[in-house]
Design an enzyme around this catalytic site. Structure first.
Site, PDB file in Angstrom:
ATOM      1  CB  SER A 244      -0.901   0.025   1.233  1.00  0.00           C
ATOM      2  OG  SER A 244      -1.703  -1.129   1.235  1.00  0.00           O
TER       3      SER A 244
ATOM      4  CG  ASP B 192     -14.286  -0.736   0.493  1.00  0.00           C
ATOM      5  OD1 ASP B 192     -14.547  -1.835  -0.072  1.00  0.00           O
ATOM      6  OD2 ASP B 192     -13.416  -0.606   1.398  1.00  0.00           O
TER       7      ASP B 192
ATOM      8  CG  ASP C 126     -10.515  -2.920   1.605  1.00  0.00           C
ATOM      9  OD1 ASP C 126     -10.592  -1.993   0.785  1.00  0.00           O
ATOM     10  OD2 ASP C 126      -9.882  -2.852   2.695  1.00  0.00           O
TER      11      ASP C 126
ATOM     12  CG  HIS D 268     -12.070   1.204   4.168  1.00  0.00           C
ATOM     13  ND1 HIS D 268     -11.438   1.249   5.389  1.00  0.00           N
ATOM     14  CD2 HIS D 268     -11.344   0.322   3.432  1.00  0.00           C
ATOM     15  CE1 HIS D 268     -10.375   0.482   5.390  1.00  0.00           C
ATOM     16  NE2 HIS D 268     -10.315  -0.116   4.191  1.00  0.00           N
TER      17      HIS D 268
ATOM     18  CB  CYS E 215      -9.848   2.231   0.794  1.00  0.00           C
ATOM     19  SG  CYS E 215     -11.085   1.426  -0.219  1.00  0.00           S
TER      20      CYS E 215
END
Lengths: 630, 371
Positions: free
Chosen positions: A331, A355, A370, A376, A389
């Site tokens: 990430s 999401d 996720d 999220h 996310c």
């Protein structure tokens, strides 16, 4: 007893006869003298040059004199690599009458191991004639005394004092600083190819790793020569001429050894690395890889037992994880991807999506999940970065396509060498269609692109690459090559190196930089930020991004050991960050193998690194106020 | 000079003590040169100089004493000398002391002594005595007799083995025969015989180390670090001396010890290195002066015995010089012959000066003889 038939002696006739014979002998003598003199004339006058050359060849030897290796300092003037005198027992094999006996006797006298003797014999094979070969290094004073008493018995063997490299900080700097060790056959071949053989005629050690290797030419200096007169025993009687060697440059690194030491302590027990770069010029202030080892072991020739231990350790201490460790960036590259999305107008700062914890493509059965099972909720690009996310970035990557991602990420430096002044560097991998075709002979699948959206799939990067990419972000496109060398001393004056700047990364919409930077600020400072906990109550304001990568491999070319999966199954913890937010002084990246989550493991280490940095580099009050007032 | 001859009462002080002044000066000069070269070659060792000085003093004393003895006495003692010498040579082979691979010394308890040295004087004396008994030139029979007198000591010494000395002794005898007027026909036949004898020498008489020396002489570069080392280093020393030399104490070949036997047999190489070609010419002038002076004494001698003895001693001295210089500069094989009056050491110095003492006796006491 008088002769019987004596006639009257004719004395004058006899005298005449004698005189004649005398003249003849004198003429004979003259003839012989002519032979003698003409031969001497031939030797002394006709062939004078010839014999003079041979006479000088007997007595004059030209000995190379090794230059003193340049010293290495850190940015604050701390000595990182120095030259210390040490005694070694050296042998000129050509001058030893019976090598076997001599070795056997010396082995007993000075307690030299059979391993050392074997090494010595091995080295003999590759040494040039009349160059002394070390039989035992680091002699104790007692050994020196013992040998000196019996030196006369061993012609061709002597105790020599020479300067040897010492690294006072030991394993704190190993991977970055490297070390010097004996010139081996391969080194010698390279020197010959480079036409440097003569320059190294008196040199024993050469840079093998790190800065010592990369800046070898600067550090080594220029060989000198000593013309000496020797007697028939080869003993030096006097020096006829001396052309002094030119010592190598004393160099200064951007490294702050105290910072490096703090990092070493923080990383104790982990496998991983930390890189600290000044984004304003690419100066590398810390570059640490754990576990490390003592470089001093190599200077005097590491024992094969110690070397085997280093080589076979499952923790792989010999690798410089900061530049050679290749990890999925996970990430930590979401800010980069977000920037690309904004720049390509695939998204806007206002683009929102919901999401629900899962991402599904039409006609594809397999869902992408996720990291947060239930999702999220509503997220925009800023929040997607703050909370990391995944779904948002699955969709973004899908919409960008691999080609645009690949092109842009290469501009951040992914998939390529950073250009740091180290030879021990891997290039990582920025996947593309072409790459996959060439490497795996497979077409690029859409699924591959989606994983790329969260820095996984075939994407690997070194921690240094990651740090460099962050400097590009922080600088809004200005790109610097990370540099360890800060400058060198010329006549006692420090001459600084110019930063190496590359062509900048120019955006059509420069305001997009701020969107991404703000999201990184939020990651650290806003309510849902993944790094908020780690950076609670700092005296400075920083920004960053966490990453948690599924483990694929540590380094390219390493065999995948099935039995180790269990241990090495845990995620890699990653963190990128910089501070202060409004006027960045340092970029920090942390990569920890199998340590768990980026926010729980890597971010706290980055914080402590920054904490330390800002205690020794207190922020100017106005800058601080500015930050507070924002 | 004329006056001296005419008036015996007006002879100089030197003649009264039977010293030939020119000869003495020549000898002293060479000895002085020798001391300088020894000082340089011996690594500036004063001890060496002191010992050489003592030896020179002893030898000069012997010369002075010998010069006082009238030539007639030598003539009378020739046979006794010779016989004793031969007996001692036999004794050496039977019970002599071995040193340096050769059996040359007789241990008398209080000193060691080389009988071959006596023969250097005894052989020319004996030959001169024997040949001068007959009218000159000698007839074939007498020459054969002379050869026999010569061959015995030569072979005895060669067997020790001491090739250098036997060579010198043989030549001293041959000079007597030659000066006595041995016919050229005979000389030619002897030369042919000698060359026929050479292979016999090579295969039956010469020791391996002697053969090696000859082979090394023919091609020193075949073994530059072994048997050829001496002669190669010696030639380098001489050649690198050049025209004017490297200067006293500045010969690198000698000072740095590349040259072996520096202060003894190879001292001529040291001299050549430090004083160059000009130095050599001056040195040869000195030697020639002594030789010419010796030959003058010989021709002036009134009696055949004295003439032959003086001539033989002088010419043997030349052989000494020539063989040494020849071997050091590479035109003769290496035989152990020192450079007379210059090389360090040796009983040979005493014998040599005893010979010069005889020369002086012959040169200064001729008036005592009646025609």
């Amino acid at each position: 007893m008088p002769p019987k038939r004596i006639t009257i002696r004719d004395h004058s006739a006899e005298a005449n006869l004698f005189a004649r014979r005398t003249v003849i002998t004198l003429l004979g003598i003259l003839g012989l003298l002519c032979v003698l003199i003409s031969n001497l004339y031939y030797l002394q006058v006709t062939r004078f040059q010839d014999y003079q050359t041979r006479s000088n060849g007997n007595r004059i030897k030209v000995l190379p004199v090794a230059p003193n290796r340049g010293l290495i300092y850190d940015r604050n003037g701390e000595l990182l690599a120095e030259n210390r005198p040490s005694f070694s027992l050296e042998v000129i094999p050509e001058q030893v009458e019976n090598l076997d006996n001599t070795l056997a006797e010396l082995a007993e006298l000075l307690n030299i191991s059979s391993e050392d003797i074997e090494d010595f014999r091995e080295e003999l094979k590759s040494q040039r004639r009349f160059k002394p070969v070390a039989l035992k290094t680091r002699l104790s004073h007692e050994d020196v005394a013992k040998f000196s008493a019996k030196q006369h018995r061993y012609p061709g063997v002597s105790v020599e004092a020479r300067l040897t490299r010492h690294y006072p900080y030991g394993d704190t700097l190993t991977h970055m600083l490297g070390y010097v060790a004996k010139i081996n056959k391969k080194d010698l071949q390279k020197l010959v190819e480079a036409g440097q053989e003569d320059n190294y005629a008196a040199t024993y050690n050469i840079g093998k790793q790190g800065v010592e290797k990369f800046h070898e030419d600067r550090l080594h200096g220029q060989v000198g020569y000593q013309e000496v007169e020797v007697n028939n025993q080869g003993r030096i009687i006097r020096t006829l001429e001396f052309q002094p060697p030119i010592p190598g440059d004393d160099i200064v690194l951007n490294i702050d050894v105290k910072l490096q030491k703090v990092i070493q302590d923080l990383m104790a027990g982990y496998r991983g690395s930390v890189v600290v770069i000044d984004p304003n010029n690419g100066a590398v202030q810390a570059l640490y890889s754990n576990p490390s080892y003592d470089p001093n072991l190599f200077v005097h020739g590491i024992s094969s037992k110690d070397y085997r231990q280093l080589l076979q350790s499952p923790d792989r201490p010999l690798i410089n994880r900061a530049t050679q460790g290749q990890y999925p960036p996970a990430s930590t590259v979401k800010p980069h991807l977000a920037l690309l999305g904004l720049e390509e107008e695939v998204i806007t700062p206002q683009t929102r999506m919901f999401d629900r914890g899962i991402y599904q493509l039409k006609n594809v059965e397999r869902p992408w999940r996720d990291w947060k099972k239930w999702g999220h909720g509503w997220v925009d690009v800023t929040k997607s970065i703050e909370v990391s996310c995944d779904t948002f970035f699955y969709d973004l990557a899908y919409r960008l396509g691999i080609d645009r991602i690949s092109d842009m990420m290469v501009k951040f430096g992914f998939g390529d060498y950073t250009g740091i002044d180290l030879y021990e560097e891997s290039d990582g991998n920025m996947p593309s269609r072409g790459w996959k075709r060439a490497k795996h002979n497979q077409p690029w699948y859409i699924g591959d692109t989606i994983s790329v959206g969260i820095g996984q799939s075939y994407w690997t990067t070194t921690p240094l690459q990651l740090a460099k990419s962050v400097t590009v972000l922080v600088n809004h496109g200005t790109r610097y090559v990370p540099q360890l060398l800060r400058g060198r001393y010329v006549d006692g004056q420090l001459q600084l190196n110019e930063p190496r700047e590359l062509a900048p990364l120019v955006l059509k919409h420069p305001e997009n930089w701020d969107v991404v930077m703000d999201a990184m600020y939020g990651t650290v400072n806003r309510e849902h930020g993944t790094a908020r906990k780690a950076f609670k109550d700092t005296k400075y304001i920083s920004a960053g991004k966490t990453g948690t990568a599924q483990v694929i491999s540590i380094a390219e070319g390493e065999e995948y050991d099935a039995e180790k999966i269990a241990e090495h199954h845990r995620d890699n913890a990653m963190y990128i960050g910089y501070a202060p937010y409004d006027n960045p002084q340092i970029v920090v990246t942390v990569a920890m193998e199998n340590a768990g989550g980026g926010s729980s493991q890597a971010a706290p280490i980055a914080r402590q690194v920054m904490d330390y940095f800002f205690t020794i580099h207190p922020l100017e009050s106005h800058a601080e106020n500015q930050v507070r007032s924002e | 000079m004329q006056k001296t001859k005419l008036d015996p009462n007006k002879q100089s002080i030197w003649q009264k003590i039977h010293i030939d002044l020119p000869l003495l000066l020549g000898l002293l000069t060479l000895m002085g040169v020798g001391l300088f070269v020894i000082y340089s070659a011996g690594g500036q060792d004063w001890d060496l100089i002191k010992r050489q000085l003592i030896r020179l003093a002893l030898a000069l004393t012997v010369m002075l004493v010998v010069a006082q003895i009238p030539p007639l006495a030598y003539r009378r003692l020739s046979v006794h000398f010779y016989v004793v010498g031969i007996l001692m040579l036999v004794a050496v082979l039977a019970i002599g002391t071995v040193g340096k691979g050769a059996q040359r010394w007789l241990d008398l308890g209080f000193m060691r002594f080389q009988p071959s040295e006596i023969m250097k004087l005894a052989v020319p004396m004996m030959m001169a005595w024997y040949i001068s008994r007959f009218n000159l030139p000698p007839r074939l029979l007498h020459i054969v007799g002379g050869f026999l007198l010569l061959v015995v000591p030569t072979l005895l010494i060669a067997k020790q083995p001491d090739l250098g000395t036997s060579l010198l002794i043989a030549s001293s005898g041959l000079f007597v025969l030659f000066l006595a007027g041995m016919s050229w026909k005979l000389i030619g036949s002897v030369a042919v015989l000698a060359s026929a004898f050479a292979p016999v020498m090579w295969f039956f008489l010469m020791k391996d180390y002697q053969k090696q020396r000859v082979l090394t002489f023919l091609n020193p570069e075949s073994d530059p670090l072994g048997s050829g080392y001496h002669i190669i280093q010696s030639k380098i020393a001489i050649g690198s001396g050049g025209f004017s030399g490297k200067g006293w104490l500045h010969g690198t070949q000698s000072q740095l010890e590349f040259l072996p036997e520096r202060h003894t047999d190879f001292i001529f190489a040291v001299f050549s290195e430090e004083f160059g070609f000009t130095g050599i010419l001056l040195l040869l002038v000195l030697y020639c002066f002594i030789i010419v002076r010796g030959m003058i004494i010989a021709t002036r001698a009134q009696e055949a015995y004295s003439k032959l003895l003086a001539g033989s001693l002088t010419l043997t001295f030349f052989v000494y010089v020539f063989v040494n210089m020849g071997m050091v500069s590479g035109i003769l094989p290496v035989v152990g012959v020192p450079l007379p009056l210059v090389s360090y050491g040796g009983t040979s110095m005493v014998t040599l000066l005893a010979g010069f003492g005889m020369l002086m006796a012959i040169g200064t006491q001729r008036r005592l003889l009646s025609r």
